[in-house]
Design a protein around this motif. Structure first.
Motif, mmCIF file in Angstrom:
data_model
loop_
_atom_site.group_PDB
_atom_site.id
_atom_site.type_symbol
_atom_site.label_atom_id
_atom_site.label_comp_id
_atom_site.label_asym_id
_atom_site.label_seq_id
_atom_site.Cartn_x
_atom_site.Cartn_y
_atom_site.Cartn_z
ATOM 1 N N ASP A 230 0.799 -1.225 0.000
ATOM 2 C CA ASP A 230 0.000 0.000 0.000
ATOM 3 C C ASP A 230 0.833 1.278 0.000
ATOM 4 N N THR A 231 2.146 1.169 0.123
ATOM 5 C CA THR A 231 2.977 2.365 0.207
ATOM 6 C C THR A 231 3.394 2.839 -1.179
ATOM 7 N N ASP A 232 4.143 3.929 -1.227
ATOM 8 C CA ASP A 232 4.630 4.511 -2.479
ATOM 9 C C ASP A 232 5.548 3.521 -3.194
ATOM 10 N N PRO A 233 5.276 3.179 -4.463
ATOM 11 C CA PRO A 233 6.131 2.228 -5.194
ATOM 12 C C PRO A 233 7.582 2.696 -5.315
ATOM 13 N N ASP A 234 7.818 4.008 -5.183
ATOM 14 C CA ASP A 234 9.174 4.547 -5.351
ATOM 15 C C ASP A 234 10.014 4.487 -4.077
ATOM 16 N N LEU A 235 9.486 3.932 -2.994
ATOM 17 C CA LEU A 235 10.245 3.852 -1.750
ATOM 18 C C LEU A 235 11.526 3.036 -1.959
ATOM 19 N N SER A 236 12.624 3.487 -1.349
ATOM 20 C CA SER A 236 13.893 2.771 -1.467
ATOM 21 C C SER A 236 13.867 1.510 -0.609
ATOM 22 N N LEU A 237 14.860 0.629 -0.834
ATOM 23 C CA LEU A 237 14.948 -0.606 -0.052
ATOM 24 C C LEU A 237 15.117 -0.288 1.430
ATOM 25 N N LYS A 238 15.945 0.717 1.743
ATOM 26 C CA LYS A 238 16.165 1.107 3.138
ATOM 27 C C LYS A 238 14.861 1.562 3.781
ATOM 28 N N GLN A 239 14.089 2.383 3.049
ATOM 29 C CA GLN A 239 12.812 2.849 3.587
ATOM 30 C C GLN A 239 11.858 1.679 3.805
ATOM 31 N N ARG A 240 11.869 0.725 2.876
ATOM 32 C CA ARG A 240 10.970 -0.432 2.998
ATOM 33 C C ARG A 240 11.345 -1.297 4.203
ATOM 34 N N LEU A 241 12.631 -1.411 4.472
ATOM 35 C CA LEU A 241 13.053 -2.188 5.640
ATOM 36 C C LEU A 241 12.609 -1.516 6.940
ATOM 37 N N VAL A 242 12.744 -0.187 6.987
ATOM 38 C CA VAL A 242 12.290 0.550 8.175
ATOM 39 C C VAL A 242 10.768 0.426 8.312
ATOM 40 N N LEU A 243 10.056 0.532 7.186
ATOM 41 C CA LEU A 243 8.604 0.379 7.199
ATOM 42 C C LEU A 243 8.209 -0.997 7.730
ATOM 43 N N ALA A 244 8.934 -2.028 7.294
ATOM 44 C CA ALA A 244 8.651 -3.383 7.772
ATOM 45 C C ALA A 244 8.846 -3.480 9.279
ATOM 46 N N GLY A 245 9.866 -2.773 9.795
ATOM 47 C CA GLY A 245 10.077 -2.757 11.243
ATOM 48 C C GLY A 245 8.902 -2.136 11.979
ATOM 49 N N GLY A 246 8.391 -1.016 11.455
ATOM 50 C CA GLY A 246 7.235 -0.376 12.070
ATOM 51 C C GLY A 246 5.995 -1.254 12.019
ATOM 52 N N SER A 247 5.782 -1.908 10.868
ATOM 53 C CA SER A 247 4.631 -2.806 10.721
ATOM 54 C C SER A 247 4.723 -3.970 11.707
ATOM 55 N N THR A 248 5.939 -4.477 11.898
ATOM 56 C CA THR A 248 6.144 -5.595 12.826
ATOM 57 C C THR A 248 5.843 -5.176 14.262
ATOM 58 N N LEU A 249 6.299 -3.975 14.634
ATOM 59 C CA LEU A 249 6.007 -3.459 15.973
ATOM 60 C C LEU A 249 4.499 -3.368 16.204
ATOM 61 N N GLU A 250 3.794 -2.806 15.226
ATOM 62 C CA GLU A 250 2.336 -2.676 15.359
ATOM 63 C C GLU A 250 1.666 -4.039 15.482
ATOM 64 N N GLY A 251 2.072 -4.964 14.598
ATOM 65 C CA GLY A 251 1.443 -6.281 14.606
ATOM 66 C C GLY A 251 1.729 -7.067 15.869
#
Length: 338
Positions: A230-251
């Protein structure tokens, strides 16, 4: 013309060549090209129009495109080059400025391009065969119908409907993509869509896992995949890894036995995700304000759910103030760069 060769600069919404969506871009016109950037401060352009191949600027009534309903007449136009027409519009009600842009681009094309008034020969892309066009049309129509039925019929559980909707979106994205989209770009689109389908499927099947820990892990993984889709397709790999960390914390917050700790993890996950999705050139002052905003809004939501309406309202006000501060700090930063 300015000494550095730049003729005009400004923001417009441009239609994408693959997904046909509209994105705001910063345009820079010089003596032979029209470059566009994601933001004014970017050093590398997202793309450019070679005006030496330009055919001409086209008024809105000569453009073969469905403009967004929110756009106003007189604020949109096309720029035809050999093989494609680029469509742009502005949401600022300044028809004089738009006309100035149209005249400036046309003057460059008249000087270095291949100007022609034969707008009926303009093309959005290279022609595609009737058979391929028909298949794309059927796929797109079928995806739309599937998505609508899944959302509105009420025949299936909401979680299973989400799977159908995301699968339909995946098909529609591929059908909408330009016929000459590279396999690499199609694979990227497909991977993003597939992550959403996988996440929705995991979420729907988590209830069938016999133990609570397994259910929690599956739900957390589902959140990670869906957030990536659901995020911006242009996000970098680093941003996606940080996003995954946030999603994991929430879940994982729901798996923690101590409610207060779970609440902290929920709020922290939202803060991390907001930071991940921020533009890379967001300054540190803005990031601090964003963190305050994310935290305040997260706490406010939790307090409201627990019946603490006053505390929830106060913290949400703090969040709104921090949101406003993000914009102000961004404006201050841009002023200091001049």
């Amino acid at each position: 013309m300015a000494e550095n060769g730049v003729i005009k600069t400004g923001y417009f919404f441009k239609q994408g060549g693959n997904l046909r969506n509209w994105k705001r871009r910063y345009f820079v016109l010089d003596s032979s090209t029209l470059k566009y950037y994601k933001k004014e401060t970017d050093k590398k352009p997202k793309g450019k129009l070679d005006l030496t191949m330009g055919r001409g600027v086209r008024a809105q009534d000569r453009c073969k495109v469905d403009w967004p309903e929110s756009t106003e007449e007189g604020l949109r136009f096309g720029i035809a080059i050999e093989g494609r027409t680029f469509y742009v519009y502005t949401d600022e009600s300044n028809e004089t400025a738009v006309n100035s842009w149209m005249e400036a681009v046309q003057q460059v094309i008249d000087k270095v391009g291949k100007p022609t008034e034969n707008w009926k020969e303009d093309v959005e892309g290279k022609p595609e065969s009737g058979a391929i066009k028909a298949v794309r049309g059927v796929a797109k129509k079928g995806a739309k119908i599937t998505s609508k039925v899944a959302k509105d019929s009420g025949l299936v559980d909401e979680k299973y409907a989400d799977i159908a909707v995301r699968a339909a979106d995946l098909v529609e994205q591929q059908a909408d993509a330009d016929v000459h989209t590279s396999l690499k770009d199609r694979a990227k689109l497909g991977a993003i869509g597939a992550a959403g389908v996988a996440g929705a499927t995991l979420e729907a099947t988590a209830d069938f896992i016999p133990n609570e820990i397994g259910q929690g892990v599956a739900t957390t993984a589902a959140n990670v995949l869906k957030d990536q889709a659901d995020t911006d397709p242009d996000l970098s790999l680093k941003q996606r890894l940080v996003l995954a960390g946030g999603s994991t914390l929430e879940g994982a917050a729901d798996m923690v036995p101590i409610e207060a700790v779970g609440d902290v993890m929920q709020v922290a996950g939202g803060v991390v995700k907001d930071q991940a999705e921020a533009d890379l050139d967001t300054n540190w002052q803005q990031r601090i304000a964003m963190g305050v905003s994310s935290a305040a809004n997260g706490v406010g939501e939790l307090e409201s759910l627990e019946g603490n309406a006053v505390v929830g309202s106060v913290t949400k006000i703090v969040g709104a103030a921090a949101d406003a501060a993000v914009d102000e700090l961004g404006d201050d930063s841009e002023d200091s760069d001049d």
